[in-house]
Design an enzyme around this catalytic site. Structure first.
Site, PDB file in Angstrom:
ATOM      1  N   MET A 207       2.181 -24.150  34.936  1.00 50.23           N
ATOM      2  CA  MET A 207       2.937 -24.886  33.931  1.00 50.23           C
ATOM      3  C   MET A 207       1.961 -25.581  32.968  1.00 50.23           C
ATOM      4  O   MET A 207       2.331 -26.546  32.293  1.00 50.23           O
ATOM      5  CB  MET A 207       3.874 -25.894  34.592  1.00 50.23           C
ATOM      6  CG  MET A 207       4.926 -25.206  35.447  1.00 50.23           C
ATOM      7  SD  MET A 207       6.451 -26.135  35.615  1.00 50.23           S
ATOM      8  CE  MET A 207       5.869 -27.616  36.383  1.00 50.23           C
TER       9      MET A 207
ATOM     10  N   GLU B  19      -8.999 -28.253  37.834  1.00 49.74           N
ATOM     11  CA  GLU B  19      -9.840 -27.410  38.707  1.00 49.74           C
ATOM     12  C   GLU B  19      -9.026 -26.675  39.780  1.00 49.74           C
ATOM     13  O   GLU B  19      -9.465 -25.640  40.279  1.00 49.74           O
ATOM     14  CB  GLU B  19     -10.942 -28.238  39.405  1.00 49.74           C
ATOM     15  CG  GLU B  19     -12.074 -28.644  38.501  1.00 49.74           C
ATOM     16  CD  GLU B  19     -11.860 -30.044  37.926  1.00 49.74           C
ATOM     17  OE1 GLU B  19     -10.687 -30.439  37.698  1.00 49.74           O
ATOM     18  OE2 GLU B  19     -12.855 -30.729  37.699  1.00 49.74           O
TER      19      GLU B  19
ATOM     20  N   HIS C 160      -6.086 -25.223  39.275  1.00 51.52           N
ATOM     21  CA  HIS C 160      -5.689 -23.964  38.613  1.00 51.52           C
ATOM     22  C   HIS C 160      -6.918 -23.051  38.431  1.00 51.52           C
ATOM     23  O   HIS C 160      -6.819 -21.831  38.602  1.00 51.52           O
ATOM     24  CB  HIS C 160      -5.093 -24.241  37.225  1.00 51.52           C
ATOM     25  CG  HIS C 160      -3.857 -25.099  37.238  1.00 51.52           C
ATOM     26  ND1 HIS C 160      -3.854 -26.386  36.805  1.00 51.52           N
ATOM     27  CD2 HIS C 160      -2.593 -24.824  37.637  1.00 51.52           C
ATOM     28  CE1 HIS C 160      -2.626 -26.892  36.919  1.00 51.52           C
ATOM     29  NE2 HIS C 160      -1.839 -25.967  37.423  1.00 51.52           N
TER      30      HIS C 160
ATOM     31  N   LYS D 136      -1.210 -26.266  47.884  1.00 54.33           N
ATOM     32  CA  LYS D 136      -0.684 -27.637  47.758  1.00 54.33           C
ATOM     33  C   LYS D 136       0.847 -27.587  47.711  1.00 54.33           C
ATOM     34  O   LYS D 136       1.515 -28.405  48.310  1.00 54.33           O
ATOM     35  CB  LYS D 136      -1.226 -28.332  46.504  1.00 54.33           C
ATOM     36  CG  LYS D 136      -0.721 -29.787  46.436  1.00 54.33           C
ATOM     37  CD  LYS D 136      -1.448 -30.580  45.412  1.00 54.33           C
ATOM     38  CE  LYS D 136      -0.886 -30.379  44.040  1.00 54.33           C
ATOM     39  NZ  LYS D 136       0.417 -31.038  43.812  1.00 54.33           N
TER      40      LYS D 136
ATOM     41  N   SER E 263      -1.445 -32.039  38.038  1.00 51.98           N
ATOM     42  CA  SER E 263      -1.262 -32.450  36.637  1.00 51.98           C
ATOM     43  C   SER E 263      -0.585 -33.817  36.594  1.00 51.98           C
ATOM     44  O   SER E 263      -0.784 -34.590  35.668  1.00 51.98           O
ATOM     45  CB  SER E 263      -0.400 -31.428  35.901  1.00 51.98           C
ATOM     46  OG  SER E 263      -0.959 -30.141  36.047  1.00 51.98           O
TER      47      SER E 263
HETATM   48  O1  PAF Z   1       3.577 -24.329  40.640  1.00 49.21           O
HETATM   49  C1  PAF Z   1       3.911 -24.340  39.433  1.00 49.21           C
HETATM   50  O2  PAF Z   1       3.157 -24.775  38.551  1.00 49.21           O
HETATM   51  C2  PAF Z   1       5.281 -23.821  39.051  1.00 49.21           C
HETATM   52  O3  PAF Z   1       6.245 -24.157  39.993  1.00 49.21           O
HETATM   53  C3  PAF Z   1       5.289 -22.303  38.756  1.00 49.21           C
HETATM   54  C4  PAF Z   1       4.975 -21.490  39.996  1.00 49.21           C
HETATM   55  C5  PAF Z   1       4.297 -21.988  37.664  1.00 49.21           C
HETATM   56  C6  PAF Z   1       6.679 -21.887  38.271  1.00 49.21           C
HETATM   57  O4  PAF Z   1       7.045 -22.530  37.104  1.00 49.21           O
END
Ligand code: PAF
Length: 281
Positions: free
Chosen positions: A31, A36, A38, A151, A188
Site C-alpha cells: 500500500m 525497509e 517492504h 508481520k 507505515s
Molecule cells: O499488506 C498490505 O500492505 C495490504 O494488505 C496488501 C496485501 C497490499 C493488500 O492491499
C-alpha cells in the site's frame, strides 16, 4: 530501470512480453509508503524472479468506515526511489477508479472463521477487502511468485488459503518481520506515533521477547504465556490491548497448548495507532 504505470492494460502487456521471453515474474503487493520491511520483500523477490512487479495502492475496500483510509501515509516519489534502488522492474500505481469500476460488486471472501479471528474481531471487512484486491492483482499480474510479510501473519495465512481454495498457480513466499534497531516492527503506521508513543510502542516487542523466552524455557500453556505477555503490555500506560492470542498458524483458531506452528499474535493501540506484532513457534 524502474518502469511506472497506473494502467491495468499496460501491466498485462509488459508481463506478456516477459513471459514470451521465458522470464519468471514476482509480485510484491503493497500500500506504498515503503520502508525497509517492504524493501526486504523486494530483495527476496529480486533474488528469486527475473522481473519484479510492485503494486502501490491504498486499497479502500480493506478499510472500515472509522479507519485511517484518508490519513494513510502516501509518498509515491520516495517509493519509486526505494524500488529503483532495490531492483524492482515495474511499479503499478493505479487510481481507485482503475481498480474498482463504479458498479464493482464482486468480492473474494473466505467463508469460515479464519478471517473473523484476531484482527477480524475488530476489523470485520478487512480480510474480504484484502482477498479481493490481492485476487485482482493476481489476475492482473499473473505472477509465478508473490511475497508477503510475516508481520501480517493472519493476512499471510489467509492469502495462502485463498490461493489453495481458488487454485491460483502462484507460490506464496512469506518473509520475516523487519524491526527497527530497538525492536519495534517496521510499519507505515509507525509514522503516526508521537515521540512519547514511539517509546511506549516498545511494549509490543518486550511482550514478544517475553513470550519467546517463556516458550524456550518450556512453558506450553497458552493461558500462562498470554497472561504474562498481557501483564507486560499493561505496564505501559499508553497501551490498550485489542488482543493477545495464541492460534494455529494454519487456520487461526485458538489453541490451549503452545507447540510447533502456533502463532502468538497481538494488536495493541498506542494512543490512536493500532500496531500488530507476533512470533511463530
Ligand atoms: O499488506 C498490505 O500492505 C495490504 O494488505 C496488501 C496485501 C497490499 C493488500 O492491499
Amino acid at each position: 530501470m524502474l518502469e511506472k504505470t497506473g494502467k491495468i492494460s499496460e501491466v498485462r502487456e509488459k508481463v506478456r512480453e516477459w513471459k514470451k521471453q521465458g522470464l519468471t515474474v514476482g509480485l510484491v503487493p503493497t500500500m506504498g509508503y515503503l520502508h525497509e520491511g517492504h524493501a526486504s520483500l523486494v530483495d527476496k523477490a529480486v533474488s528469486m524472479c527475473d522481473r519484479v512487479v510492485v503494486s502501490d495502492f491504498v486499497n479502500p475496500t480493506q478499510f472500515g468506515p472509522n479507519e485511517d483510509l484518508e490519513s494513510y501515509p502516501r509518498d509515491f516519489a520516495h517509493d519509486c526511489e526505494l524500488l529503483e534502488a532495490h531492483g524492482a522492474s515495474l511499479v503499478f500505481h493505479p487510481e481507485v477508479e482503475e481498480m474498482y469500476e463504479e458498479d464493482a460488486a464482486t468480492f473474494v471472501e473466505i467463508q469460515n472463521d479464519m478471517p473473523r479471528q484476531l484482527c477480524g474481531q475488530t476489523r470485520p471487512i478487512h480480510f474480504r477487502g484484502v482477498c479481493t484486491v490481492v485476487s485482482k492483482l493476481f489476475n492482473i499480474v499473473t505472477p509465478d511468485y508473490a511475497f508477503f510479510g510475516q508481520k501480517d501473519a493472519q493476512q499471510l495465512a489467509i492469502i495462502r488459503k485463498m490461493v489453495r481454495d481458488m487454485s491460483y498457480g502462484i507460490e506464496i513466499v512469506g518473509c520475516p518481520i523487519v524491526r527497527e534497531e530497538d525492536g519495534l516492527a517496521k510499519s507505515s503506521r509507525n509514522t503516526y506515533l508521537s515521540p512519547e508513543e514511539r517509546q511506549a510502542a516498545l511494549c509490543l516487542w518486550r511482550a514478544v521477547r517475553l513470550g519467546e523466552k517463556l516458550v524456550a524455557e518450556g512453558v506450553t500453556s497458552a493461558k500462562e504465556v498470554l497472561a504474562q505477555m498481557t501483564a507486560e503490555i499493561e505496564k505501559e500506560p499508553l497501551a490498550k490491548i485489542d488482543y493477545v492470542s495464541a492460534v494455529s498458524n494454519h487456520d487461526m483458531m485458538p489453541v490451549d497448548e503452545i507447540k510447533e506452528d502456533t502463532l502468538v499474535a497481538m494488536a495493541v493501540y498506542i494512543g490512536k495507532t493500532r500496531l500488530i506484532d507476533n512470533f511463530i513457534i
